[in-house]
Design a protein around this motif. Structure first.
Motif, PDB file in Angstrom:
ATOM      1  N   ASN A  88      19.119  38.064  43.752  1.00 39.65           N
ATOM      2  CA  ASN A  88      19.169  37.482  42.409  1.00 39.65           C
ATOM      3  C   ASN A  88      19.575  38.491  41.338  1.00 39.65           C
ATOM      4  N   THR A  89      19.904  39.706  41.737  1.00 43.31           N
ATOM      5  CA  THR A  89      20.312  40.724  40.775  1.00 43.31           C
ATOM      6  C   THR A  89      21.718  40.432  40.253  1.00 43.31           C
ATOM      7  N   SER A  90      21.903  40.524  38.943  1.00 41.00           N
ATOM      8  CA  SER A  90      23.193  40.236  38.328  1.00 41.00           C
ATOM      9  C   SER A  90      24.082  41.477  38.327  1.00 41.00           C
ATOM     10  N   PHE A  91      25.368  41.282  38.642  1.00 39.58           N
ATOM     11  CA  PHE A  91      26.397  42.320  38.649  1.00 39.58           C
ATOM     12  C   PHE A  91      27.607  41.816  37.856  1.00 39.58           C
ATOM     13  N   GLY A  92      28.413  42.736  37.342  1.00 36.65           N
ATOM     14  CA  GLY A  92      29.719  42.356  36.829  1.00 36.65           C
ATOM     15  C   GLY A  92      30.614  41.942  37.984  1.00 36.65           C
ATOM     16  N   ILE A  93      31.280  40.786  37.864  1.00 42.48           N
ATOM     17  CA  ILE A  93      32.102  40.297  38.978  1.00 42.48           C
ATOM     18  C   ILE A  93      33.591  40.517  38.741  1.00 42.48           C
ATOM     19  N   GLY A  94      33.968  41.147  37.627  1.00 47.66           N
ATOM     20  CA  GLY A  94      35.367  41.484  37.396  1.00 47.66           C
ATOM     21  C   GLY A  94      36.280  40.274  37.510  1.00 47.66           C
ATOM     22  N   SER A  95      37.414  40.456  38.208  1.00 54.38           N
ATOM     23  CA  SER A  95      38.456  39.425  38.235  1.00 54.38           C
ATOM     24  C   SER A  95      38.112  38.197  39.070  1.00 54.38           C
ATOM     25  N   VAL A  96      36.970  38.181  39.735  1.00 55.98           N
ATOM     26  CA  VAL A  96      36.512  36.910  40.309  1.00 55.98           C
ATOM     27  C   VAL A  96      36.315  35.898  39.177  1.00 55.98           C
ATOM     28  N   THR A  97      36.130  36.405  37.955  1.00 55.82           N
ATOM     29  CA  THR A  97      36.063  35.545  36.770  1.00 55.82           C
ATOM     30  C   THR A  97      37.293  34.654  36.659  1.00 55.82           C
ATOM     31  N   LYS A  98      38.444  35.128  37.130  1.00 55.72           N
ATOM     32  CA  LYS A  98      39.681  34.340  37.036  1.00 55.72           C
ATOM     33  C   LYS A  98      39.552  33.004  37.764  1.00 55.72           C
ATOM     34  N   SER A  99      38.773  32.964  38.829  1.00 57.29           N
ATOM     35  CA  SER A  99      38.600  31.696  39.530  1.00 57.29           C
ATOM     36  C   SER A  99      37.756  30.730  38.702  1.00 57.29           C
ATOM     37  N   PHE A 100      36.782  31.241  37.951  1.00 55.74           N
ATOM     38  CA  PHE A 100      36.017  30.395  37.032  1.00 55.74           C
ATOM     39  C   PHE A 100      36.934  29.848  35.951  1.00 55.74           C
ATOM     40  N   ASN A 101      37.817  30.695  35.449  1.00 53.01           N
ATOM     41  CA  ASN A 101      38.753  30.276  34.413  1.00 53.01           C
ATOM     42  C   ASN A 101      39.652  29.156  34.915  1.00 53.01           C
ATOM     43  N   ALA A 102      40.171  29.320  36.133  1.00 50.48           N
ATOM     44  CA  ALA A 102      41.029  28.280  36.709  1.00 50.48           C
ATOM     45  C   ALA A 102      40.240  27.008  36.996  1.00 50.48           C
ATOM     46  N   PRO A 142      28.369  53.780  30.618  1.00 49.74           N
ATOM     47  CA  PRO A 142      28.038  52.873  29.511  1.00 49.74           C
ATOM     48  C   PRO A 142      28.423  51.436  29.834  1.00 49.74           C
ATOM     49  N   TRP A 143      27.630  50.519  29.331  1.00 48.33           N
ATOM     50  CA  TRP A 143      28.008  49.116  29.399  1.00 48.33           C
ATOM     51  C   TRP A 143      29.242  48.911  28.530  1.00 48.33           C
ATOM     52  N   ARG A 144      30.098  47.982  28.923  1.00 49.91           N
ATOM     53  CA  ARG A 144      31.242  47.673  28.076  1.00 49.91           C
ATOM     54  C   ARG A 144      31.566  46.191  28.149  1.00 49.91           C
ATOM     55  N   SER A 145      32.212  45.731  27.099  1.00 50.54           N
ATOM     56  CA  SER A 145      32.641  44.346  27.016  1.00 50.54           C
ATOM     57  C   SER A 145      33.983  44.326  26.311  1.00 50.54           C
ATOM     58  N   ASP A 146      34.787  43.312  26.593  1.00 54.04           N
ATOM     59  CA  ASP A 146      36.088  43.231  25.959  1.00 54.04           C
ATOM     60  C   ASP A 146      36.428  41.772  25.713  1.00 54.04           C
ATOM     61  N   ARG A 147      36.190  41.337  24.499  1.00 55.96           N
ATOM     62  CA  ARG A 147      36.393  39.929  24.167  1.00 55.96           C
ATOM     63  C   ARG A 147      37.858  39.504  24.259  1.00 55.96           C
ATOM     64  N   SER A 148      38.781  40.464  24.157  1.00 57.04           N
ATOM     65  CA  SER A 148      40.199  40.096  24.131  1.00 57.04           C
ATOM     66  C   SER A 148      40.721  39.662  25.499  1.00 57.04           C
ATOM     67  N   VAL A 149      39.995  39.954  26.569  1.00 57.47           N
ATOM     68  CA  VAL A 149      40.422  39.503  27.905  1.00 57.47           C
ATOM     69  C   VAL A 149      39.247  38.904  28.677  1.00 57.47           C
ATOM     70  N   PHE A 150      38.327  38.274  27.968  1.00 60.27           N
ATOM     71  CA  PHE A 150      37.090  37.834  28.602  1.00 60.27           C
ATOM     72  C   PHE A 150      37.324  36.898  29.788  1.00 60.27           C
ATOM     73  N   PRO A 151      38.205  35.892  29.708  1.00 57.52           N
ATOM     74  CA  PRO A 151      38.385  34.985  30.853  1.00 57.52           C
ATOM     75  C   PRO A 151      39.005  35.655  32.069  1.00 57.52           C
ATOM     76  N   ALA A 152      39.482  36.889  31.905  1.00 60.46           N
ATOM     77  CA  ALA A 152      40.145  37.581  33.012  1.00 60.46           C
ATOM     78  C   ALA A 152      39.191  38.416  33.855  1.00 60.46           C
ATOM     79  N   GLY A 153      37.968  38.719  33.335  1.00 65.11           N
ATOM     80  CA  GLY A 153      37.152  39.588  34.172  1.00 65.11           C
ATOM     81  C   GLY A 153      35.794  40.009  33.675  1.00 65.11           C
ATOM     82  N   MET A 154      35.130  39.251  32.822  1.00 64.03           N
ATOM     83  CA  MET A 154      33.915  39.773  32.208  1.00 64.03           C
ATOM     84  C   MET A 154      32.634  39.023  32.548  1.00 64.03           C
ATOM     85  N   LEU A 155      32.667  38.058  33.470  1.00 65.17           N
ATOM     86  CA  LEU A 155      31.436  37.362  33.845  1.00 65.17           C
ATOM     87  C   LEU A 155      30.492  38.274  34.628  1.00 65.17           C
TER      88      LEU A 155
END
Length: 552
Positions: free
Chosen positions: A85-99, A281-294
């Motif tokens: 149940n531990t949360s991780f950054g999933i990177g570009s797997v986010t693209k499948s959520f977007n699609a 450091p933690w990082r976030s990038d709103r300009s490409v969020f649907p591409a890899g930030m979930l």
């Protein structure tokens, strides 16, 4: 001579060879029901070899979770354990959520795959007017624009609209219709979803995918668990000095969230070690969020895999039509790279679908996607004909150890009853002697310049680019530095024939060429950034020159 990696408080051993290849790149539960000692042994050995602090794995078979397990810790040097149940950054797997979200608005009758994108974003312009008029929603989802940019790597404070605005300044890198992996196109697709649905991308994905699937440890944004002040907000941005990192930066330190890590050069006092494990450091990038930030957990991602293996059904409820699921899983453009070549008796990638890659592995059809972002690596691979899917998440940077996909294939071997010899396992774990992590200093930054370069005083000043915005060259201790914003800074190192190399500070020390331009009176009027670089990647995202004009 082998690179040595320094032992840390995690107690891991450090000899290994890198895998050197890119890979793809609720309900009824029977977690950990099947004996999997060989899986545990393999994962433990790989983690020790690569100093991976934590890994989480889930396996779905016949609409049940048959294996779900965590390994290691959320943060090196701390006791909090990783579980399923531990949360991780999933990177570009986010693209499948977007699609998948796009497929939902298609089902809603608000978007058509083969309609022009400008029907949904009238303000959108590409540098080529023909592409502006003819690019379709399908082209965005299938990476068929022939275009990507690097809007997000240097400048903070962007959003989806900033990527849409910047698209007009990006020169195509390939023929329209050819596969060109595009964070820019994916992000524009996210804006199509926003405009068509009337919801923000975050709210749509949360309300239509995350909540209906009962994904309780998944987040559409880091702002859910990190204060903005504790985030670096672009790819090459550093975190302001004094801000907390790791678990100490969480709003709730007890939250079951893994921490990003990377391997960095060891200090001179750490004898015998070239690299050491470090919390990033933690990082976030709103300009490409649907591409890899979930962010998500292995168990949550197992619910998402169940949705896709069941062609849009989840616990008897249809979330996506079967027709749209077939679209998502069908190749739309051919790919030539072989992402399975390092794994003995591996398969091949055939094409890119929409948010997924299609291919084969040991004679079995696969639908998969990898995910990499600073501090994390993820991989999801589904075997539709076997009704099985595997999720692997890790909290070590994907360019330090691109191992999540390797674990998924080894887990696949186990649950598909494919024997793997000990000798084969050792070959899989091995890395070349010349391996270096992403934090290794680029050779260009240590090169000796030749030819006279302009002085720091001559080039100091403010500059502007329509593509990347404002930048400034400042003088620090008599030497020039290029500042895109206060925490995205590159030292300008003299290079050949009067040019410079911009050597970015921080975890990923990228290097980019800089050439100054002059008017007829031999006065500096601007500079050309990243000229001559080709290929899209976080360390080399430029495939065009960016012109800066001096404004002060």
């Amino acid at each position: 001579m082998r690179n040595k990696v320094m032992g840390g408080s995690t107690g891991f051993s450090r000899s290994a060879k890198f895998l050197g290849a890119i890979l793809l790149a609720a309900g009824s539960v029977a977690a950990s029901a099947a004996p999997a000692k060989d899986v545990d042994t393999f994962i433990d050995a790989l983690m020790k070899e690569w100093d991976i602090p934590g890994v989480s794995v889930a396996v779905v078979k016949d609409d049940k979770i048959i294996f779900a397990r965590g390994y290691g810790v959320r943060q090196a040097g701390r006791p909090e354990r990783v579980d399923e149940n531990t949360s991780f950054g999933i990177g570009s797997v986010t693209k499948s959520f977007n699609a998948t979200a796009a497929a939902m608005v298609v089902d809603d009758g608000k978007v058509g795959w083969d309609k022009p994108v400008i029907d949904y974003i009238p303000s959108l312009q590409f540098s080529d007017p023909w592409i502006t008029q003819h690019a379709t929603v399908r082209d965005l989802a299938a990476h068929r624009l022939g275009i990507d940019g690097f809007l997000s790597y240097f400048v903070r404070g962007g959003d989806l609209d900033s990527t849409v605005r910047g698209a007009r300044y990006i020169v195509p890198q390939a023929a329209f219709g050819a596969f060109t992996y595009s964070n820019t196109g994916t992000t524009i697709l996210g804006k199509v979803i926003e405009n068509a649905s009337g919801q923000s991308w975050d709210d749509f994905v949360t309300s239509r995918i995350i909540r209906p699937l009962g994904m309780k440890n998944s987040y559409s944004t880091e702002y859910s668990f990190i204060d903005q002040a504790n985030l670096a907000t672009c790819w090459l941005c550093a975190l302001p000095a004094g801000r907390p990192v790791g678990i100490d930066a969480l709003k709730d330190p007890s939250a079951n969230v893994s921490v990003p890590h990377g391997l960095v050069p060891a200090g001179a006092s750490e004898a015998g070690a070239e690299y050491k494990l470090q919390v990033l450091p933690w990082r976030s990038d709103r300009s490409v969020f649907p591409a890899g930030m979930l962010h998500s957990s292995a168990r949550d991602m197992a619910q998402y895999v169940r949705l896709h293996l069941a062609n849009g059904l989840y616990q008897g409820k249809r979330l996506v039509s079967e027709a749209q699921m077939r679209q998502l899983h069908s190749a739309q453009v051919l790919m030539t790279a072989d992402y399975y070549s390092h794994y003995p008796e591996g398969g091949s990638t055939i094409g890119y679908a929409m948010g997924w890659q299609t291919g084969t592995y040991k004679g079995r059809r696969t639908v998969s996607h990898g995910g990499g972002r600073v501090g994390y690596n993820a991989n999801v691979v589904m075997f539709p004909d076997d009704n099985m899917g595997i999720v692997v998440l890790q909290n070590l940077d994907y360019q330090s150890a691109f191992t999540a996909a390797t674990i998924s294939l080894r887990v696949a071997d186990h649950f598909l009853n494919i024997p793997v010899s000990r000798e084969t396992e050792q070959k899989i774990i091995a890395r070349p002697k010349d391996w270096k992590p992403v934090s290794a200093r680029p050779a260009e930054c240590d090169a000796t310049g030749s030819g006279e370069t302009p002085s720091a005083a001559d080039i100091a000043g403010k500059y502007h680019s329509d593509l990347l915005g404002d930048a400034e060259i400042v003088v620090e201790n008599g030497r020039p530095a290029l500042v895109f914003e206060p925490t995205s800074v590159a030292d300008l190192v003299p290079a050949r024939r009067g040019s410079f190399t911009a050597c970015f500070r921080g975890y990923q020390p990228a290097a980019y060429p800089v050439r100054f331009t002059y008017d007829a009176a031999n006065k500096i009027i601007g500079f050309v950034f990243a000229e001559g670089l080709h290929g899209i990647s976080p360390l080399n995202p430029a495939s065009q020159a960016v012109d800066y004009v001096r404004v002060q």
